[in-house]
Design an enzyme around this catalytic site. Structure first.
Site, short mmCIF file in Angstrom:
data_model
loop_
_atom_site.label_atom_id
_atom_site.label_comp_id
_atom_site.label_asym_id
_atom_site.label_seq_id
_atom_site.Cartn_x
_atom_site.Cartn_y
_atom_site.Cartn_z
N ASP A 38 -29.70 2.70 5.36
CA ASP A 38 -28.61 3.55 4.91
C ASP A 38 -28.49 4.69 5.94
O ASP A 38 -29.41 4.91 6.74
CB ASP A 38 -28.95 4.10 3.52
N MET A 39 -27.38 5.41 5.94
CA MET A 39 -27.24 6.50 6.91
C MET A 39 -27.44 7.87 6.26
O MET A 39 -28.42 8.56 6.53
CB MET A 39 -25.87 6.44 7.59
N ASP A 40 -26.51 8.28 5.39
CA ASP A 40 -26.59 9.61 4.79
C ASP A 40 -27.78 9.69 3.84
O ASP A 40 -27.88 8.93 2.88
CB ASP A 40 -25.30 9.93 4.04
N ASP B 192 -32.06 6.13 0.30
CA ASP B 192 -32.44 7.31 -0.48
C ASP B 192 -31.80 7.35 -1.86
O ASP B 192 -32.33 7.96 -2.78
CB ASP B 192 -32.06 8.58 0.27
#
Length: 220
Positions: free
Chosen positions: A8-10, A167
């Protein structure tokens, strides 16, 4: 055997969810929507902007209306986060180690292209990944599995051989629906909120003590 890592990024590559959430709450307040930061992160993180606005503001909102609101929100986010941008601790070392081990690497994020470019250019990460997929590539964001499944397809690795780093609760659920194991990164939630989830193999605060040897030999 785990053959690919999907990030995932954010909140995973960068610890930016506090900024994202604060800006979202300001925008939503303009429409009379009251929601706490904890509630937002637990239920909305990982969804696309269109999904967020239709769920919290108006289920009949048009794509054009949502795009304008999202554009304004994302401009505010980028302005506020730009100076603080940095990778989550240990990420770059893990990416380098995984590459040396011959693993495939991908990003699967509910962010739009502008925010993907913002982070990937800002941290010079494009060359670190074999594929990057985002909100503009799928019809549905997380908790639907579409982003992770598309990432696996683009790197040519079956879902059962992919390991997700994520997250958000919605993202961890998306990994489960995609048939992928996951490592939960506690930038957005505490260990008690994620450790019991059946798809979560490990819970980490960052990537400092994570090595490829932790999962390279695991069955998918």
């Amino acid at each position: 055997m785990i053959k690919a890592l999907i990030f995932d990024m954010d909140g995973t590559i960068v610890d930016n969810m506090g900024v994202h959430t604060a800006v979202w709450l300001d925008v939503l307040a303009e429409f009379g929507v009251e929601i706490t930061a904890a509630e937002f992160q637990a239920t909305m993180a990982g969804m696309t902007s269109l999904e967020t606005l239709r769920k919290l503001v108006n289920p009949e909102m048009t794509d054009t209306q949502a795009a304008e609101i999202a554009r304004r929100k994302e401009e505010q986010y980028r302005e506020q986060y730009r100076a603080a941008m940095q990778p989550v601790r240990g990420l770059l070392s893990l990416l380098q180690e995984a590459r040396r081990a011959g693993m495939s690497l991908a990003v699967a994020t509910a962010a739009g292209n502008d925010n993907i470019d913002f982070v990937m250019n800002g941290l010079a990460l494009w060359d670190s990944f074999d594929a990057v997929v985002g909100a503009d590539d799928v019809e549905r964001g997380k908790p639907h599995p579409d982003l992770f499944l598309l990432a696996a397809e683009r790197i040519g690795v079956p879902p059962e051989h992919c390991l997700v780093f994520e997250d958000a609760l919605t993202g961890l659920e998306a990994a489960r629906r995609a048939g992928m194991a996951a490592v939960a990164v506690t930038t957005s939630h505490n260990i008690d909120e994620v450790a019991h989830l059946p798809q979560v193999r490990q819970v980490i605060p960052d990537f400092t003590h994570v090595t490829v040897a932790d999962f390279l030999g695991e069955a998918g």
